[in-house]
Enzyme design. Structure first.
Site, PDB file in Angstrom:
ATOM      1  CE  LYS A  14      77.945  34.741  48.886  1.00  0.00           C
ATOM      2  NZ  LYS A  14      78.327  35.419  50.129  1.00  0.00           N
ATOM      3  NE  ARG A  89      83.594  36.085  47.620  1.00  0.00           N
ATOM      4  CZ  ARG A  89      82.995  34.943  47.985  1.00  0.00           C
ATOM      5  NH1 ARG A  89      82.746  34.011  47.121  1.00  0.00           N
ATOM      6  NH2 ARG A  89      82.661  34.750  49.231  1.00  0.00           N
ATOM      7  NE  ARG A 122      78.773  29.885  57.442  1.00  0.00           N
ATOM      8  CZ  ARG A 122      78.903  30.570  56.300  1.00  0.00           C
ATOM      9  NH1 ARG A 122      77.848  30.828  55.550  1.00  0.00           N
ATOM     10  NH2 ARG A 122      80.083  31.028  55.925  1.00  0.00           N
ATOM     11  NE  ARG A 155      83.223  28.627  54.947  1.00  0.00           N
ATOM     12  CZ  ARG A 155      82.701  29.452  54.032  1.00  0.00           C
ATOM     13  NH1 ARG A 155      81.488  29.250  53.555  1.00  0.00           N
ATOM     14  NH2 ARG A 155      83.394  30.489  53.597  1.00  0.00           N
ATOM     15  NE  ARG A 166      84.593  34.674  54.663  1.00  0.00           N
ATOM     16  CZ  ARG A 166      83.772  33.861  55.343  1.00  0.00           C
ATOM     17  NH1 ARG A 166      83.944  33.651  56.625  1.00  0.00           N
ATOM     18  NH2 ARG A 166      82.781  33.268  54.718  1.00  0.00           N
TER      19      ARG A 166
HETATM   20  P1  AMP Z   1      82.441  31.373  50.228  1.00  0.00           P
HETATM   21  O1  AMP Z   1      82.134  29.949  50.512  1.00  0.00           O
HETATM   22  O2  AMP Z   1      81.643  31.905  49.083  1.00  0.00           O
HETATM   23  O3  AMP Z   1      82.351  32.250  51.457  1.00  0.00           O
HETATM   24  O4  AMP Z   1      83.991  31.421  49.759  1.00  0.00           O
HETATM   25  C1  AMP Z   1      85.020  30.979  50.616  1.00  0.00           C
HETATM   26  C2  AMP Z   1      86.358  31.489  50.126  1.00  0.00           C
HETATM   27  O5  AMP Z   1      86.633  30.952  48.823  1.00  0.00           O
HETATM   28  C3  AMP Z   1      86.472  32.990  49.954  1.00  0.00           C
HETATM   29  O6  AMP Z   1      86.734  33.659  51.181  1.00  0.00           O
HETATM   30  C4  AMP Z   1      87.630  33.080  48.956  1.00  0.00           C
HETATM   31  O7  AMP Z   1      88.865  32.820  49.603  1.00  0.00           O
HETATM   32  C5  AMP Z   1      87.329  31.905  48.033  1.00  0.00           C
HETATM   33  N1  AMP Z   1      86.452  32.336  46.926  1.00  0.00           N
HETATM   34  C6  AMP Z   1      85.159  31.950  46.689  1.00  0.00           C
HETATM   35  N2  AMP Z   1      84.662  32.519  45.578  1.00  0.00           N
HETATM   36  C7  AMP Z   1      85.664  33.314  45.094  1.00  0.00           C
HETATM   37  C8  AMP Z   1      85.770  34.198  43.980  1.00  0.00           C
HETATM   38  N3  AMP Z   1      84.736  34.401  43.131  1.00  0.00           N
HETATM   39  N4  AMP Z   1      86.956  34.824  43.787  1.00  0.00           N
HETATM   40  C9  AMP Z   1      87.996  34.626  44.615  1.00  0.00           C
HETATM   41  N5  AMP Z   1      87.952  33.844  45.699  1.00  0.00           N
HETATM   42  C10 AMP Z   1      86.805  33.178  45.945  1.00  0.00           C
END
Ligand code: AMP
Length: 215
Positions: A14, A89, A122, A155, A166
């Site tokens: 993404k 999400r 990563r 991360r 996740r």
């Molecule tokens: P990402 O960078 O998109 O993998 O997001 C990292 C973390 O941020 C996720 O594992 C969630 O804990 C939180 N997060 C990101 N986007 C959302 C969302 N739309 N709803 C809830 N938590 C989110």
């Protein structure tokens, strides 16, 4: 005008694809994950609220996330469109943007076996955000960004155990949001297991169709 979403499990690409789409279509890249990480870095109340969920690989509660996104897309730079990356999400999050007139949803589909190496290996530049992979896309000097010389880091949620959580949350909560948009005929499925160039070519083809329909 292009209002779009990019969806897919952790490691589906993404972030990488969003950067290219946003550069080509000149729209802001709005990543909820990046926004939460930024809040955390600045040690804001929102960052602190989000941290306990993020560090476990769980979703931050809907009301907090929805409010953050709504406030972000009301800003001037979103007047001509935007790309939401990592939002929605969950079904309540999808329903909360039912009034937004989304033009397209890019859905990155990938075999889960491929995700483990992508996520666990990563590395990200602390300075410019460039994304590397220690196996498939290593930096020239280990731990140092090729583009800006910044420090590469992992991360804290990019471990095997957190990836499992996740992915479970993707199946249990996010899939319903994808289905919500599929029912509305907005979803373009893309095979994200291909080489990066091929994934992007398929995204461009989908978006050309969307732009064609707009005229
Ligand atoms: P990402 O960078 O998109 O993998 O997001 C990292 C973390 O941020 C996720 O594992 C969630 O804990 C939180 N997060 C990101 N986007 C959302 C969302 N739309 N709803 C809830 N938590 C989110």
């Amino acid at each position: 005008m292009l209002r779009m979403l990019i969806m897919g499990p952790a490691g589906s690409g993404k972030g990488t694809m969003s950067e290219r789409i946003c550069a080509d279509y000149r729209i802001p890249h709005i990543s909820t994950g990046d926004m939460f990480r930024e809040e955390l870095k600045l040690n804001t109340e929102l960052g602190q609220q989000a941290q306990s969920y993020m560090s476990q690989g769980l979703l931050v509660p809907d009301e907090v996330t929805i409010a953050m996104v709504k406030s972000r897309i009301s800003r001037d730079d979103c007047a001509n469109g935007y790309l939401l990356d990592g939002f929605p999400r969950s079904l309540p999050q999808a329903m909360a943007i039912s009034d937004l007139d989304i033009d397209a949803v890019i859905n990155l589909k990938i075999d889960e076996q491929l995700l483990v190496d992508r996520i666990v290996e990563r590395r990200i530049c602390r300075n410019c955000g460039a994304i590397y992979n220690r196996i498939s896309l290593p930096s020239k000097v280990e731990g140092v960004c090729d583009q800006c010389g910044g420090e590469l880091y992992q991360r804290s949620d990019d471990s095997y155990e957190k990836l499992r959580v996740r992915l479970d949350s993707y199946h249990n909560e996010t899939q319903a949001a994808v289905d919500y948009f599929r029912d509305r005929g907005l979803v373009y499925d893309i095979d994200a297991g291909q080489a990066k160039e091929d994934v992007y070519r398929d995204i461009q083809a989908a978006l050309a169709e969307v732009k064609g329909e707009e005229k």
